[in-house]
Scaffold this motif. Structure first.
Motif, PDB file in Angstrom:
ATOM      1  N   ASP A 241       0.729  -1.209   0.030  1.00 49.12           N
ATOM      2  CA  ASP A 241       0.015  -0.208   0.034  1.00 49.12           C
ATOM      3  C   ASP A 241       0.735   1.192   0.163  1.00 49.12           C
ATOM      4  OD1 ASP A 241      -2.231  -1.380   0.054  1.00 49.12           O
ATOM      5  OD2 ASP A 241      -2.545  -1.536   2.249  1.00 49.12           O
ATOM      6  N   GLU A 242       1.836   1.366   0.770  1.00 46.53           N
ATOM      7  CA  GLU A 242       2.888   2.313   0.830  1.00 46.53           C
ATOM      8  C   GLU A 242       3.604   2.503  -0.487  1.00 46.53           C
ATOM      9  OE1 GLU A 242       5.535   1.859   3.996  1.00 46.53           O
ATOM     10  OE2 GLU A 242       3.993   1.582   5.659  1.00 46.53           O
ATOM     11  N   ILE A 243       3.981   1.706  -1.194  1.00 44.26           N
ATOM     12  CA  ILE A 243       4.528   1.705  -2.338  1.00 44.26           C
ATOM     13  C   ILE A 243       3.730   2.227  -3.377  1.00 44.26           C
ATOM     14  CG2 ILE A 243       5.431   0.287  -4.458  1.00 44.26           C
ATOM     15  CD1 ILE A 243       6.560  -1.802  -2.391  1.00 44.26           C
ATOM     16  N   CYS A 244       2.600   1.750  -3.359  1.00 47.92           N
ATOM     17  CA  CYS A 244       1.118   2.462  -4.157  1.00 47.92           C
ATOM     18  C   CYS A 244       1.227   3.904  -3.923  1.00 47.92           C
ATOM     19  CB  CYS A 244       0.000   1.525  -4.198  1.00 47.92           C
ATOM     20  SG  CYS A 244       0.231  -0.116  -4.843  1.00 47.92           S
ATOM     21  N   VAL A 245       0.933   4.255  -2.744  1.00 51.79           N
ATOM     22  CA  VAL A 245       1.050   5.545  -2.266  1.00 51.79           C
ATOM     23  C   VAL A 245       2.050   6.491  -2.815  1.00 51.79           C
ATOM     24  CG1 VAL A 245       0.907   7.194  -0.520  1.00 51.79           C
ATOM     25  CG2 VAL A 245      -0.340   5.348  -0.509  1.00 51.79           C
ATOM     26  N   GLU A 246       3.308   5.954  -2.751  1.00 52.91           N
ATOM     27  CA  GLU A 246       4.631   6.771  -3.478  1.00 52.91           C
ATOM     28  C   GLU A 246       4.502   6.722  -4.590  1.00 52.91           C
ATOM     29  OE1 GLU A 246       7.712   4.301  -1.843  1.00 52.91           O
ATOM     30  OE2 GLU A 246       7.528   5.159   0.539  1.00 52.91           O
ATOM     31  N   ILE A 247       3.976   5.717  -5.575  1.00 52.31           N
ATOM     32  CA  ILE A 247       3.910   5.801  -7.120  1.00 52.31           C
ATOM     33  C   ILE A 247       3.246   6.702  -7.453  1.00 52.31           C
ATOM     34  CG2 ILE A 247       3.187   4.636  -9.011  1.00 52.31           C
ATOM     35  CD1 ILE A 247       4.206   1.887  -7.821  1.00 52.31           C
ATOM     36  N   ARG A 248       1.836   6.960  -6.854  1.00 55.35           N
ATOM     37  CA  ARG A 248       0.626   7.856  -7.014  1.00 55.35           C
ATOM     38  C   ARG A 248       1.286   9.048  -6.588  1.00 55.35           C
ATOM     39  NH1 ARG A 248      -2.823   4.075  -4.998  1.00 55.35           N
ATOM     40  NH2 ARG A 248      -2.623   5.017  -2.977  1.00 55.35           N
ATOM     41  N   ALA A 249       2.284   9.476  -5.600  1.00 58.62           N
ATOM     42  CA  ALA A 249       2.706  10.879  -5.036  1.00 58.62           C
ATOM     43  C   ALA A 249       3.764  11.267  -6.171  1.00 58.62           C
ATOM     44  CB  ALA A 249       3.609  10.510  -3.810  1.00 58.62           C
ATOM     45  N   ALA A 250       4.579  10.361  -6.766  1.00 58.26           N
ATOM     46  CA  ALA A 250       5.348  10.719  -7.903  1.00 58.26           C
ATOM     47  C   ALA A 250       4.835  11.028  -9.069  1.00 58.26           C
ATOM     48  CB  ALA A 250       6.376   9.254  -8.345  1.00 58.26           C
ATOM     49  N   ALA A 251       3.582  10.332  -9.428  1.00 55.48           N
ATOM     50  CA  ALA A 251       2.894  10.925 -10.525  1.00 55.48           C
ATOM     51  C   ALA A 251       2.149  12.174 -10.277  1.00 55.48           C
ATOM     52  CB  ALA A 251       1.719   9.836 -10.961  1.00 55.48           C
ATOM     53  N   GLY A 252       2.014  12.598  -9.062  1.00 55.64           N
ATOM     54  CA  GLY A 252       1.542  13.835  -8.650  1.00 55.64           C
ATOM     55  C   GLY A 252       2.556  15.117  -8.868  1.00 55.64           C
ATOM     56  N   TRP A 253       3.732  14.474  -8.595  1.00 49.92           N
ATOM     57  CA  TRP A 253       4.525  15.832  -8.794  1.00 49.92           C
ATOM     58  C   TRP A 253       5.211  15.819 -10.066  1.00 49.92           C
ATOM     59  CZ3 TRP A 253       5.831  19.760  -5.733  1.00 49.92           C
ATOM     60  CH2 TRP A 253       5.591  19.869  -4.520  1.00 49.92           C
ATOM     61  N   SER A 254       4.987  14.976 -11.126  1.00 49.40           N
ATOM     62  CA  SER A 254       5.472  14.865 -12.242  1.00 49.40           C
ATOM     63  C   SER A 254       5.413  15.963 -13.180  1.00 49.40           C
ATOM     64  CB  SER A 254       4.825  13.637 -13.058  1.00 49.40           C
ATOM     65  OG  SER A 254       5.184  13.705 -14.283  1.00 49.40           O
ATOM     66  N   PRO A 266      12.574   8.867  -5.384  1.00 45.86           N
ATOM     67  CA  PRO A 266      12.337   8.744  -4.159  1.00 45.86           C
ATOM     68  C   PRO A 266      12.825  10.034  -3.337  1.00 45.86           C
ATOM     69  CG  PRO A 266      12.701   6.745  -4.427  1.00 45.86           C
ATOM     70  CD  PRO A 266      12.984   7.327  -5.854  1.00 45.86           C
ATOM     71  N   HIS A 267      14.218  10.005  -3.594  1.00 48.13           N
ATOM     72  CA  HIS A 267      14.739  11.442  -2.842  1.00 48.13           C
ATOM     73  C   HIS A 267      14.100  12.464  -3.334  1.00 48.13           C
ATOM     74  CE1 HIS A 267      17.424  11.578  -6.670  1.00 48.13           C
ATOM     75  NE2 HIS A 267      17.614  12.778  -6.041  1.00 48.13           N
ATOM     76  N   GLN A 268      13.879  12.707  -4.754  1.00 48.49           N
ATOM     77  CA  GLN A 268      13.250  14.027  -5.325  1.00 48.49           C
ATOM     78  C   GLN A 268      12.080  14.152  -4.637  1.00 48.49           C
ATOM     79  OE1 GLN A 268      13.785  12.408  -9.263  1.00 48.49           O
ATOM     80  NE2 GLN A 268      15.216  14.357  -9.518  1.00 48.49           N
ATOM     81  N   ILE A 269      11.041  13.043  -4.568  1.00 47.87           N
ATOM     82  CA  ILE A 269       9.637  13.309  -3.803  1.00 47.87           C
ATOM     83  C   ILE A 269       9.952  13.943  -2.445  1.00 47.87           C
ATOM     84  CG2 ILE A 269       7.756  11.987  -3.368  1.00 47.87           C
ATOM     85  CD1 ILE A 269       8.133  10.259  -5.398  1.00 47.87           C
ATOM     86  N   ALA A 270      10.663  13.048  -1.684  1.00 50.76           N
ATOM     87  CA  ALA A 270      11.077  13.444  -0.331  1.00 50.76           C
ATOM     88  C   ALA A 270      11.558  15.105  -0.126  1.00 50.76           C
ATOM     89  CB  ALA A 270      12.301  12.708   0.463  1.00 50.76           C
TER      90      ALA A 270
END
Length: 713
Positions: A241-254, A266-270
């Motif tokens: 679930d956390e991986i999927c959230v991170e994938i969606r977060a990455a897509a949100g920042w794209s 991951p380091h860019q999202i953080a």
């Protein structure tokens, strides 16, 4: 339960036209009961799991069989060639265990690695290791690197696919798992049925170690034990679930709205999340080559969504062109209105255009792209309409700390983002404080060189030092200047201070002596020696020189030694600089350069850097190292060669000692992070011999804004 026959599957899928994960991979995984996958390298096994469909697959009793290869070093291959390590399960297991531990130690792969480990512990995933070659005869030829997948459902239908796979962090994204696949269906006619049966038979023969020329063995116990020890069978679903959230977060920042667009790591999202939580102000202190520009593009896309006007500052004409190209490619579909200032562009001065461009208002996204020199001019600062609607991005933000550049810091803005691998200005606390006050400090944590290498965003590197001495006449000049310096220092100490004239005289003498190091006659011959012993046709080398005289000497010496593929790159060159770099990147060769390759020039193919230039500014040599560590499919390890000049001198004279300290600071910094850290043992001994505490000189250096002469506005 859904079966494959219920799905509308195509014969082939190709990015970017097809959203392969959504249209093919995930639906098949959700309907499957078994999944056989040959994934190439062991580390790519974590990308073979279809994350959003994984829970349903496991809950339905699904089973996965993976065939992969370990990553072998040259020593491993040699041992296999002798017929030893290939028959030693424990040796192979240790390799795989080390590779798995690297996945656990890397931020972008730790969670997927734990999921894989948990599924192995639960007997959902079974792994075999394969390599290609006649192992019994001791002649391994190559790693097993096939890319095959077979799904089967409860009705006995099967879907086979073959194609490329993006084995990187974006491979976890919903649209990134596969780049291109050909698909075969067992129920779609005799020919397709026969093809699926062939692939099933092929996989089974591989799995049972019955395919000619391929050796397949079960996952060695020592590696399986490591996976089980790191597993978390009770909580793997939460990790998914956390991986999927991170994938969606990455897509949100794209920053790219198009399907299959790039997503941040991951380091860019953080970093972006932390910057946002700090009120959208701060500096990203990220290693050269770790993707600072793309991170900024993510922040710019977010700014556009808020209706803000963006101002991007860059230190050079070259970066101005590079940013303009990137901005148009990324945001052109949004109708971006781009105003370029500097680098020969002066339209911003006409008819109040800059003032109009920076006003608050709706409509198509507006962005001002300017060189720092132009942006810090009185005309620009006065014409720029400040306010909370402005978002300023400063690439190589340390440049804004120079005295002549600080005028821009008078511009009032809302969000602020600085980018630099080294935001602290060496020997310039006033300039550093000005930058940090304006941007409100560094967004923690920094993303260091070690972090970048560990995360796979930069390549590991070897460091090689060649020490040279001054020639007799140079040493004589050195000694003469040192004596003059000693007299002035002694006189000023006896007078309890020096007046301005004495300080000016001392500075002039120190500069003259430093030039002896920079222009040492043995540097060009050392460069030729290194190139002749290590250079191979088709490689990409950069040679960093101090000035035009040294560049010409090195260029001529290399050509005299038979090197024909030599390129020049500097501010005074004739011809098109960009075309020169394009030609160099396409065919390889040796670029002989001065400072203008230090900041922001992206040539990932560069595999070797030879440093002749002496610098007491840590930023310069850090940037030079970053040029050669950028990721490329053409290299797995980079190489840095450093020519170190060590004059003979009296260690009791502090100004003389400072010259050696600057050289050692660079060399020890380079060697500390290299894959061969033993290379700096001799440097430690050299420091001790001269009474230098090397542990205190890592940050020795001074800011040199004179190198702006290589960047014309």
């Amino acid at each position: 339960m859904t079966t494959f026959a219920d799905l509308q599957l195509k014969q082939a899928y190709h990015k970017p036209e097809d959203d392969i994960a959504r249209a093919f991979y995930l639906p098949c995984m959700a309907a499957a009961i078994t999944y056989d996958r040959a994934v190439g390298y062991f580390s790519s096994a974590i990308y073979a799991l279809a994350w959003p469909s994984l829970r349903a697959f496991v809950d339905s009793g699904g089973k996965i069989r993976l065939i992969c290869s370990p990553v072998l070093t040259s020593d491993d291959v040699s041992a296999m060639a002798e017929g030893y390590a290939a028959r030693d399960d424990e040796a192979q297991g240790r390799l795989l265990r080390e590779e798995f531990n690297r996945l656990l130690a890397t931020p972008g792969t730790v969670k997927p690695a734990k999921v894989l480990a948990s599924l192995v512990a639960l007997n959902v995933v079974d792994i075999c290791v394969a390599w290609v070659g006649d192992i019994a005869g001791g002649k391994p030829r190559r790693l097993f690197h096939d890319k095959l997948g077979i799904f089967e459902d409860t009705s006995g239908n099967a879907v086979a696919f073959k194609g490329s796979m993006n084995e990187t962090w974006p491979g976890l994204a919903l649209d990134g798992n596969l780049e291109s696949v050909d698909v075969f269906l067992s129920w779609a006619g005799e020919r397709e049925q026969a093809r699926v049966a062939d692939e099933q038979s092929y996989f089974v023969r591989l799995w049972k170690n019955q395919f000619p020329g391929v050796t397949t063995v079960p996952l060695p116990a020592v590696a399986r034990d490591a996976l089980v020890a790191a597993s978390d069978p009770e909580h793997w679903r939460e990790l998914v679930d956390e991986i999927c959230v991170e994938i969606r977060a990455a897509a949100g920042w794209s920053p790219e709205a198009k399907p299959n667009g790039r997503v941040p790591r991951p380091h860019q999202i953080a970093a972006l999340d932390a910057w946002k939580s700090r009120g959208r102000r701060g500096i990203f202190e990220h290693a050269t080559g770790s993707g600072k520009t793309f991170t900024a593009l993510c922040a710019i896309k977010d700014s556009f969504s808020k209706g803000e006007v963006v101002v991007v500052l860059v230190p050079s004409d070259l970066l101005l062109r590079q940013w303009a190209t990137e901005l148009r490619a990324t945001f052109g579909s949004l109708g971006l209105r781009l105003l370029v200032c500097g680098g020969g562009h002066s339209d911003w001065k006409k008819d109040g255009r800059l003032r109009s461009w920076t006003r608050s208002g709706s409509g198509a996204p507006r962005l001002v792209l300017a060189t720092i020199q132009t942006a810090s001019s009185p005309d620009f600062v006065q014409a720029c309409r400040g306010g909370s609607h402005l978002f300023v991005v400063a690439d190589e933000v340390h440049r804004l700390g120079a005295p002549e550049a600080r005028m821009f810091l008078e511009v009032d803005t809302g969000a602020r983002l600085g980018l630099s691998a080294t935001p602290i200005r060496s020997g310039d606390p006033i300039g550093t404080a000005a930058i940090f006050d304006y941007f409100e400090g560094v967004v923690p944590p920094p993303f260091t060189l070690t972090d970048a290498i560990k995360a796979g965003t930069l390549t590991p590197y070897s460091y090689n030092i060649q020490r040279v001495r001054l020639e007799a006449d140079e040493q004589q000049d050195w000694n003469g200047l040192t004596n003059e310096i000693r007299k002035i220092v002694a006189r000023s100490m006896s007078m309890k201070g020096a007046d301005a004239d004495v300080e000016s005289r001392l500075k002039m003498l120190l500069i003259r002596r430093a030039r002896i190091i920079k222009s040492a006659k043995q540097k060009p011959p050392a460069a030729v020696s290194i190139v002749k012993s290590a250079y191979k046709r088709g490689q990409h080398w950069i040679v960093y020189c101090d000035d035009q005289v040294q560049l010409a000497a090195v260029r001529d010496a290399l050509r005299s030694a038979g090197c024909t593929d030599i390129f020049e790159y500097h501010s005074a060159m004739t011809g098109d600089p960009r075309r020169t770099l394009d030609l160099f990147e396409a065919q390889g060769g040796i670029v002989v350069s001065i400072r203008c390759l230090d900041e922001g020039v992206d040539i990932p193919a560069v595999s070797h850097a030879l440093i002749l230039a002496s610098s007491k500014n840590p930023r310069e040599f850090i940037q030079r190292r970053g040029r050669v560590l950028r990721k490329s499919s053409m290299k797995s390890v980079s190489h840095v060669y450093d020519v170190l000049v060590t004059p003979l001198f009296d260690p009791d004279v502090p100004p003389a000692l400072a010259i050696l300290e600057g050289e050692l600071a660079r060399a020890i910094e380079f060697g500390t992070h290299a894959i061969n850290p033993g290379c700096i043992t001799d440097l430690h001994r050299l420091a001790i011999d001269h009474g230098i505490d090397w542990t205190k000189i890592i940050d020795v250096g001074t800011e040199d804004d004179d190198d702006n002469k290589e960047f014309h506005d």
